[in-house]
Design an enzyme around this catalytic site. Structure first.
Site, mmCIF file in Angstrom:
data_model
loop_
_atom_site.group_PDB
_atom_site.id
_atom_site.type_symbol
_atom_site.label_atom_id
_atom_site.label_comp_id
_atom_site.label_asym_id
_atom_site.label_seq_id
_atom_site.Cartn_x
_atom_site.Cartn_y
_atom_site.Cartn_z
ATOM 1 N N GLY A 10 36.852 21.645 14.411
ATOM 2 C CA GLY A 10 35.598 22.262 13.984
ATOM 3 C C GLY A 10 35.937 23.616 13.384
ATOM 4 C CB ALA A 12 32.041 26.086 10.800
ATOM 5 C CE LYS A 76 23.305 22.388 13.939
ATOM 6 N NZ LYS A 76 22.776 23.581 13.437
ATOM 7 C CG ASN A 103 25.845 30.073 21.788
ATOM 8 O OD1 ASN A 103 26.476 30.578 22.708
ATOM 9 N ND2 ASN A 103 25.402 30.768 20.754
ATOM 10 C CB SER A 129 29.574 36.915 23.031
ATOM 11 O OG SER A 129 28.745 37.823 22.336
ATOM 12 N N GLY A 130 30.511 37.488 20.079
ATOM 13 C CA GLY A 130 31.079 38.515 19.190
ATOM 14 C C GLY A 130 30.943 38.149 17.726
ATOM 15 C CE LYS A 183 27.583 34.065 23.634
ATOM 16 N NZ LYS A 183 26.707 33.442 22.767
ATOM 17 C CG HIS A 186 25.974 37.791 26.115
ATOM 18 N ND1 HIS A 186 25.587 37.427 24.830
ATOM 19 C CD2 HIS A 186 26.723 38.902 25.968
ATOM 20 C CE1 HIS A 186 26.100 38.275 23.964
ATOM 21 N NE2 HIS A 186 26.799 39.181 24.620
ATOM 22 C CG ASN A 187 23.332 34.439 23.372
ATOM 23 O OD1 ASN A 187 24.355 35.062 23.607
ATOM 24 N ND2 ASN A 187 23.280 33.541 22.410
ATOM 25 C CD GLU A 190 22.686 38.416 20.948
ATOM 26 O OE1 GLU A 190 23.803 38.208 21.450
ATOM 27 O OE2 GLU A 190 22.247 37.717 20.000
HETATM 28 C C1 6PG Z 1 27.010 36.141 20.242
HETATM 29 C C2 6PG Z 1 25.659 35.818 19.669
HETATM 30 C C3 6PG Z 1 25.687 34.482 19.025
HETATM 31 C C4 6PG Z 1 24.570 34.281 18.042
HETATM 32 C C5 6PG Z 1 23.241 34.123 18.681
HETATM 33 C C6 6PG Z 1 22.101 34.490 17.767
HETATM 34 O O1 6PG Z 1 27.023 36.377 21.440
HETATM 35 O O2 6PG Z 1 27.988 36.165 19.504
HETATM 36 O O3 6PG Z 1 24.719 35.833 20.685
HETATM 37 O O4 6PG Z 1 25.753 33.533 20.031
HETATM 38 O O5 6PG Z 1 24.573 35.292 17.111
HETATM 39 O O6 6PG Z 1 23.129 32.790 19.034
HETATM 40 O O7 6PG Z 1 21.001 33.999 18.352
HETATM 41 P P1 6PG Z 1 19.643 33.749 17.610
HETATM 42 O O8 6PG Z 1 19.941 33.077 16.294
HETATM 43 O O9 6PG Z 1 18.903 32.901 18.552
HETATM 44 O O10 6PG Z 1 19.083 35.111 17.403
#
Ligand code: 6PG
Length: 474
Positions: A10, A12, A76, A103, A129-130, A183, A186-187, A190
């Protein structure tokens, strides 16, 4: 024949950058993609960065991996992940590892882990993440799965992760779906952090009457203090940006409808199931949802209310800074509560302080603040909430007046501030002597004989509301 220490399928942008990161750290990487053109392009463009072993077929790919095999899938989340697992699992042997770096929903990870465990294969759901840059230069990595698989994978992952003060931003989170659960939260955090920043911007713009470029300067200043973080840093960049085509502030030419891929929503859905109040995250998800309901907004445009006139004097930006810091403490406290509840529910034994430590670098919510959270858990690993930690309690105390003033100002002039408001309400709920939940219990007992408990005696009781209103023991 040269073998690869690890393989990535994968390719991408996330998969490609992760493979390059591994190769740059001296780990030979096998490459595979559904369409071979991507594999070829990676080797042509970046072949000199390290040892890449491109494969055209799944069989070639698997054959090029040293044993036990470490196979990373970067596709995905959802059906594509199951399809790739179905393709590769029959080619693997007992002891091999499949790392899912997407994710994925933690419940899917638990299901996949259980199914593959029966075949002797370790399935390692891993939060990464990042974004693109993090994947290439050092992400924060949250691997779940068995402790045995971490022994084989940990050194590689720690090698390519971000590093803060000599500590890699990667640790074994816990069994099966623990990594993807963390994770997910974490989101969720975020989302909450982004919403609070957005509300700060909106208030500075409408209550203080500042222009985007001026607000960018405010955020730049904040980024030199306790709010220092990646999200504050990029906020200043976005606000300072001018649209080349129109000469207008970039933020004024972007359609104001926020999108989402689902991890914030999952965080809230899971919190509902676990019974954990995460109002800050929920309001952030709902705020995006409201923004996207164009028809609803259009139909409501002429509803009465105050015009958003600038009313705030000098010093308002400092008040917003305090409200932001206080609300951020609440958002993180709620997220960590969810992590601890998930850990208890699924028997993961997650070290909350270690999660704060691996979020200090590499990930989207990386911030100076996370070191404070790490220290709070170090001081009291069993703390029921971060709010009562000495440092945070003091900051919340200091923010009081400003926080309330900002929420009140927002309400008075008609600037929506759901994130700030819910954070303050949560704070006041927790510190309240008595909550009106007692009345709710009375109502439930009245209409449904749902019973209630008393403050002065053990047991459950029911009042005969339709009769003589005497109390019976339930
Ligand atoms: C990360 C981000 C990554 C992504 C999000 C965006 O930790 O690198 O969180 O996972 O940018 O999924 O989320 P949305 O598209 O739902 O805002």
């Amino acid at each position: 024949m040269q073998t690869a220490r690890i393989g990535v399928t994968g390719l991408a942008v996330m998969g490609r950058n992760l493979a390059r990161n591994l190769a740059r750290h001296g780990h030979p990487v096998a490459l595979h993609n559904r369409t071979a053109a991507r594999t070829k392009a990676l080797v042509e463009e970046f072949g000199d960065e390290g040892a890449f072993l491109p494969a055209e077929t799944a069989e070639q790919f698997v054959a090029s991996l040293e044993r036990p095999r470490r196979l990373v899938i970067m596709v995905k989340a959802g059906a594509p992940t199951d399809a790739v697992i179905d393709e590769f699992a029959p080619l693997l042997e007992s002891g091999d590892m499949i790392v899912d770096g997407g994710n994925a929903h933690f419940a899917d990870t638990r299901r996949r882990e259980a199914a593959l465990r029966e075949r002797g294969i370790h399935f390692v759901g891993t939060g990464i993440s990042g974004g693109e840059e993090g994947a290439l230069h050092g992400p924060s990595i949250m691997p779940g799965g068995s402790a045995e698989s971490y022994e084989a994978l940990g050194p590689l992952l720690e090698d390519i992760a971000a590093n803060v003060d000599g500590t890699p931003c990667c640790t074994h989170v816990g069994p099966d779906g623990a990594g993807h659960f963390v994770k997910m939260v974490h989101n969720g955090i975020e989302y909450s952090d982004m919403q609070l920043i957005a509300e700060s911007y909106d208030l500075l713009r409408h209550a203080a009457g500042l222009a985007p470029a001026e607000i960018a300067e405010v955020f730049r200043t904040w980024n030199t203090g306790r709010l220092e973080s990646y999200l504050i840093e990029i906020t200043a960049e976005v606000l300072a940006h001018t649209d080349a085509g129109t000469g207008k502030p970039f933020v004024d030419v972007v359609l104001d409808q926020a999108e989402q891929k689902g991890t914030g929503r999952w965080t809230v859905q899971t919190a509902l199931d676990l019974g954990v109040p995460v109002g800050g995250i929920a309001e952030a998800v709902f705020a995006r949802s409201v923004s996207g309901h164009a028809g609803l907004r259009e139909a409501s445009r002429n509803l009465p209310g105050p015009a958003r006139s600038a009313v705030a004097g000098s010093g308002f930006a400092d008040k917003v800074e305090k409200a932001l810091y206080a609300s951020k403490i609440v958002a993180y406290a709620q997220g960590f509560h969810e992590i601890q509840a998930g850990s208890a529910e699924y028997g993961w034994n997650i070290d909350a302080g270690a999660m704060a430590a691996i979020w200090r670098g590499g990930c989207i919510i990386r911030a100076r603040f996370l070191d404070r959270i790490r220290a709070a858990y170090e001081a009291d690993p069993a703390t029921p909430t971060l709010l009562t930690d000495d440092h945070f309690a003091e900051a919340l105390g200091d923010a009081q007046d400003a926080w309330r003033d900002v929420v009140a100002t927002a309400a008075r002039i008609g600037v929506p501030a759901p994130g700030f408001s819910t954070a303050l309400a949560y704070y006041d709920s927790l510190r309240a002597d008595r909550l009106p939940a007692a009345l709710t219990q009375g109502q439930r007992d009245f209409f449904g004989a749902h019973t209630y408990r008393r403050v002065d005696r053990d047991g459950s009781f029911h009042t005969l509301w339709g009769g003589d209103r005497t109390e019976a023991t339930a």
